[in-house]
Write a protein that holds these residues in place. Structure first.
Motif, mmCIF file in Angstrom:
data_model
loop_
_atom_site.group_PDB
_atom_site.id
_atom_site.type_symbol
_atom_site.label_atom_id
_atom_site.label_comp_id
_atom_site.label_asym_id
_atom_site.label_seq_id
_atom_site.Cartn_x
_atom_site.Cartn_y
_atom_site.Cartn_z
ATOM 1 N N PHE A 153 14.910 16.056 -0.058
ATOM 2 C CA PHE A 153 14.660 17.061 -1.090
ATOM 3 C C PHE A 153 15.667 16.988 -2.232
ATOM 4 N N SER A 154 16.539 15.982 -2.205
ATOM 5 C CA SER A 154 17.475 15.803 -3.323
ATOM 6 C C SER A 154 16.759 15.081 -4.458
ATOM 7 N N ILE A 155 17.472 14.860 -5.554
ATOM 8 C CA ILE A 155 16.883 14.217 -6.728
ATOM 9 C C ILE A 155 16.603 12.747 -6.438
ATOM 10 N N SER A 156 15.383 12.320 -6.782
ATOM 11 C CA SER A 156 14.984 10.910 -6.637
ATOM 12 C C SER A 156 14.731 10.317 -8.015
ATOM 13 N N ASN A 157 14.963 9.016 -8.113
ATOM 14 C CA ASN A 157 14.705 8.303 -9.368
ATOM 15 C C ASN A 157 13.488 7.391 -9.193
ATOM 16 N N TYR A 158 12.531 7.555 -10.086
ATOM 17 C CA TYR A 158 11.346 6.697 -10.114
ATOM 18 C C TYR A 158 11.424 5.813 -11.356
ATOM 19 N N LYS A 159 11.417 4.510 -11.146
ATOM 20 C CA LYS A 159 11.416 3.569 -12.259
ATOM 21 C C LYS A 159 10.113 2.782 -12.206
ATOM 22 N N GLU A 160 9.356 2.804 -13.307
ATOM 23 C CA GLU A 160 8.001 2.248 -13.311
ATOM 24 C C GLU A 160 7.898 1.084 -14.278
ATOM 25 N N TYR A 161 7.278 0.009 -13.804
ATOM 26 C CA TYR A 161 7.029 -1.192 -14.592
ATOM 27 C C TYR A 161 5.516 -1.393 -14.680
ATOM 28 N N VAL A 162 5.023 -1.717 -15.868
ATOM 29 C CA VAL A 162 3.576 -1.717 -16.100
ATOM 30 C C VAL A 162 3.121 -3.057 -16.660
ATOM 31 N N ASN A 163 1.956 -3.503 -16.185
ATOM 32 C CA ASN A 163 1.247 -4.641 -16.779
ATOM 33 C C ASN A 163 -0.250 -4.317 -16.714
ATOM 34 N N GLY A 164 -0.805 -3.856 -17.839
ATOM 35 C CA GLY A 164 -2.225 -3.516 -17.896
ATOM 36 C C GLY A 164 -2.570 -2.386 -16.967
ATOM 37 N N THR A 165 -3.408 -2.665 -15.966
ATOM 38 C CA THR A 165 -3.846 -1.635 -15.021
ATOM 39 C C THR A 165 -3.091 -1.707 -13.703
ATOM 40 N N GLN A 166 -1.980 -2.477 -13.669
ATOM 41 C CA GLN A 166 -1.179 -2.607 -12.458
ATOM 42 C C GLN A 166 0.254 -2.186 -12.754
ATOM 43 N N MET A 167 0.989 -1.842 -11.702
ATOM 44 C CA MET A 167 2.355 -1.381 -11.901
ATOM 45 C C MET A 167 3.206 -1.682 -10.671
ATOM 46 N N ILE A 168 4.507 -1.733 -10.895
ATOM 47 C CA ILE A 168 5.510 -1.776 -9.833
ATOM 48 C C ILE A 168 6.309 -0.488 -9.944
ATOM 49 N N SER A 169 6.400 0.259 -8.864
ATOM 50 C CA SER A 169 7.137 1.517 -8.856
ATOM 51 C C SER A 169 8.335 1.390 -7.924
ATOM 52 N N GLN A 170 9.493 1.701 -8.466
ATOM 53 C CA GLN A 170 10.729 1.658 -7.673
ATOM 54 C C GLN A 170 11.170 3.095 -7.416
ATOM 55 N N GLU A 171 11.280 3.468 -6.138
ATOM 56 C CA GLU A 171 11.710 4.821 -5.754
ATOM 57 C C GLU A 171 13.088 4.741 -5.098
ATOM 58 N N GLN A 172 14.024 5.478 -5.663
ATOM 59 C CA GLN A 172 15.385 5.496 -5.117
ATOM 60 C C GLN A 172 15.746 6.924 -4.749
ATOM 61 N N SER A 173 15.941 7.151 -3.443
ATOM 62 C CA SER A 173 16.343 8.466 -2.934
ATOM 63 C C SER A 173 17.646 8.280 -2.177
ATOM 64 N N GLY A 174 18.720 8.743 -2.771
ATOM 65 C CA GLY A 174 20.026 8.523 -2.158
ATOM 66 C C GLY A 174 20.336 7.043 -2.129
ATOM 67 N N SER A 175 20.635 6.507 -0.929
ATOM 68 C CA SER A 175 20.945 5.087 -0.791
ATOM 69 C C SER A 175 19.708 4.256 -0.432
ATOM 70 N N ASN A 176 18.557 4.926 -0.288
ATOM 71 C CA ASN A 176 17.337 4.241 0.124
ATOM 72 C C ASN A 176 16.509 3.876 -1.115
ATOM 73 N N THR A 177 16.081 2.619 -1.209
ATOM 74 C CA THR A 177 15.253 2.148 -2.329
ATOM 75 C C THR A 177 14.013 1.465 -1.783
ATOM 76 N N GLU A 178 12.872 1.854 -2.306
ATOM 77 C CA GLU A 178 11.601 1.257 -1.905
ATOM 78 C C GLU A 178 10.834 0.817 -3.150
ATOM 79 N N PHE A 179 10.027 -0.222 -2.970
ATOM 80 C CA PHE A 179 9.170 -0.721 -4.055
ATOM 81 C C PHE A 179 7.706 -0.594 -3.637
ATOM 82 N N PHE A 180 6.873 -0.236 -4.622
ATOM 83 C CA PHE A 180 5.438 -0.072 -4.384
ATOM 84 C C PHE A 180 4.665 -0.844 -5.455
ATOM 85 N N PHE A 181 3.594 -1.478 -5.005
ATOM 86 C CA PHE A 181 2.673 -2.102 -5.957
ATOM 87 C C PHE A 181 1.448 -1.190 -6.098
ATOM 88 N N GLY A 182 1.113 -0.835 -7.334
ATOM 89 C CA GLY A 182 0.001 0.077 -7.556
ATOM 90 C C GLY A 182 -0.968 -0.456 -8.594
#
Length: 489
Positions: A153-182
């Motif tokens: 429930f702390s502050i998370s950072n979402y960093k989004e990269y875009v190419n047309g209708t696709q994206m890479i989303s980077q989620e950083q919560s504390g020391s944990n970082t995950e990447f998503f393809f959307g």
């Protein structure tokens, strides 16, 4: 799986087989730690524009999914978006993210497969570059369902990269970082997948929203269409010719107060304009031609009427003229077949006038002149006394006046009209020339470059519209980005 809430004793169930770390009680909204079976905290229920429910099932791209969790994230004080956690039958994870009515379908990807470039402004994934759009700080506003990992429930950072209708989303919560393809997913596809009655309406342009038209496919279709049209036009030009199908001169006397039926003529080929030209020797006058084009197969008739006018004169030291002795018009889209015309015509009747003339008696004491309007003037050349009469007969009836007596004395019983006609002037005998007929010509025009040019121009305009429309769309999409490739005034 089912769990009894230690706080309110409500049973919470989910039809899915995966290891759960936490769940939110559907009754009291306590966040329950499975390992300790105690409440970690009370969380808000997701209610803002939530359209899916925990446990709801759906099929996306042929895969069965179950909604296992719902999270509403909050940016600032007024911006919310929804994340739906999905599980397939094999335990695989997927996510649906919805913001302002725009949906993105995401999967977790390996962080090692994502490469950063140009000071983290570009991310590369599977040989494709994604441009950094924005970095957003957010928190969990509300939650419901079952979760594999503990919610942060702390502050998370979402960093989004875009190419047309696709994206890479980077989620950083504390020391944990995950990447998503959307990738963008239509709301109608989501509606069908989960059998939802209604979905949030679109607002603005989504971060990976596609343009309204697939421009590449549209241009290919338009290019093929243009090629087919060119081939058809080439065939028409090579196999057909414009032809004179009707020509006749009609006397106005033959159609006075009646109609004339013309001879039949044949039009062969595809539907095309029938050009009709009418001409008449009008001179400071007018004529009118009425034509009815009759299809002899079904007796359908199309009417047209055309005025022919031509006037000229001299005024204020300048010659002027207007109108023409020749006019043309089209019967458009005439189908092939046998036809004939029903013709009516009328003209302005010529103004009848008397022939100007002048007679002077042998002794020179008397002169008689006749104007074009028929008026006859008698002048005593000695006294210059003049009197006008309506015609020569009225002069003979005058035996009382001085001029009348002088006429009788000098001319006796001579015919005044004969004397005047014998001395007639050679000027024009009428105010308008007499046009006796009208000529009608009809030309079949199966070969036309006009419509061909219009269609090609329309296709070119569509291509340009698609190009500039998509460019304007992309500019609008990147308007709120800190790394937009466009400049804004």
């Amino acid at each position: 799986m089912h769990y009894i809430c230690p706080v309110c004793k409500t049973e919470n169930t989910i039809d899915a087989d995966f290891e759960i770390s936490e769940y939110v009680c559907k009754s009291c909204s306590n966040l329950i730690d499975i390992s300790k079976n105690i409440s970690a905290k009370v969380v808000k229920k997701p209610v803002e524009s939530v359209v899916l429910e925990v446990g709801q099932k759906g099929i996306i791209d042929g895969t069965d999914y179950t909604v296992t969790g719902i999270i509403i994230r909050k940016y600032g004080s007024t911006v919310f978006w929804r994340e739906y956690y999905l599980k397939d039958k094999k335990g695989g994870n997927a996510f649906l993210s919805e913001s302002d009515g725009h949906w993105v379908f995401l999967h977790v990807i390996n962080a090692m497969d994502v490469k950063k470039k140009l000071n983290d402004k570009v991310a590369e994934f599977h040989m494709k570059n994604y441009r950094w759009y924005e970095t957003t700080q957010c928190t969990i506003h509300a939650a419901a369902g079952f979760f594999e990992d503990s919610l942060n429930f702390s502050i998370s950072n979402y960093k989004e990269y875009v190419n047309g209708t696709q994206m890479i989303s980077q989620e950083q919560s504390g020391s944990n970082t995950e990447f998503f393809f959307g990738k963008h997913i239509s709301k109608y596809k989501v509606k069908k997948a989960f059998n939802i009655l209604s979905l949030p309406n679109y607002s603005g342009i989504g971060i990976v929203q596609p343009f309204y038209v697939n421009v590449t496919q549209a241009i290919n279709i338009l290019a093929v269409s243009a090629l087919i049209i060119c081939l058809i036009q080439l065939y028409v030009v090579g196999t057909r010719t414009n032809a004179l199908v009707f020509e006749q001169e009609i006397n106005f006397a033959d159609v006075a107060d009646k109609e004339m039926v013309s001879k039949s003529f044949e039009l062969s080929g595809g539907s095309a304009p029938l050009n009709v030209e009418v001409s008449s020797n009008v001179d400071n006058s007018w004529a009118n031609v009425g034509l009815g084009l009759v299809n002899e197969k079904n007796n359908e008739i199309v009417f047209a009427s055309k005025d022919i006018e031509q006037y000229h004169g001299y005024e204020d030291g300048e010659n002027w003229s207007e109108g023409s002795q020749r006019e043309s018009f089209n019967f458009c889209g005439v189908a092939p077949g046998n036809y004939h015309f029903v013709i009516s015509a009328e003209r302005q009747e010529p103004l009848k006038t008397s022939q100007p003339a002048k007679y002077i008696s042998p002794d020179g004491n008397l002169s008689i002149s006749r104007e074009e309007n028929g008026t006859v003037s008698v002048t005593n050349q000695s006294t210059f006394e003049t009197t006008s009469f309506g015609d020569a007969k009225m002069i003979k009836k005058d035996s009382v006046s001085t001029l009348g007596q002088l006429v009788h004395k000098i001319l006796g019983k001579a015919d005044i009209d004969s004397l005047l006609n014998a001395n007639a002037q050679a000027e024009s005998i009428s105010a308008t020339s007499e046009n006796k007929s009208v000529k009608i010509k009809a030309e079949w025009l199966p070969v036309s470059f006009r419509n061909f040019a219009f269609v090609l121009l329309f296709l070119i305009a569509l291509v340009l519209g698609l190009y500039f429309g998509r460019r304007a769309f992309e500019r609008s999409k990147w308007f709120n980005s800190s790394n937009s490739p466009y400049t804004y005034s």
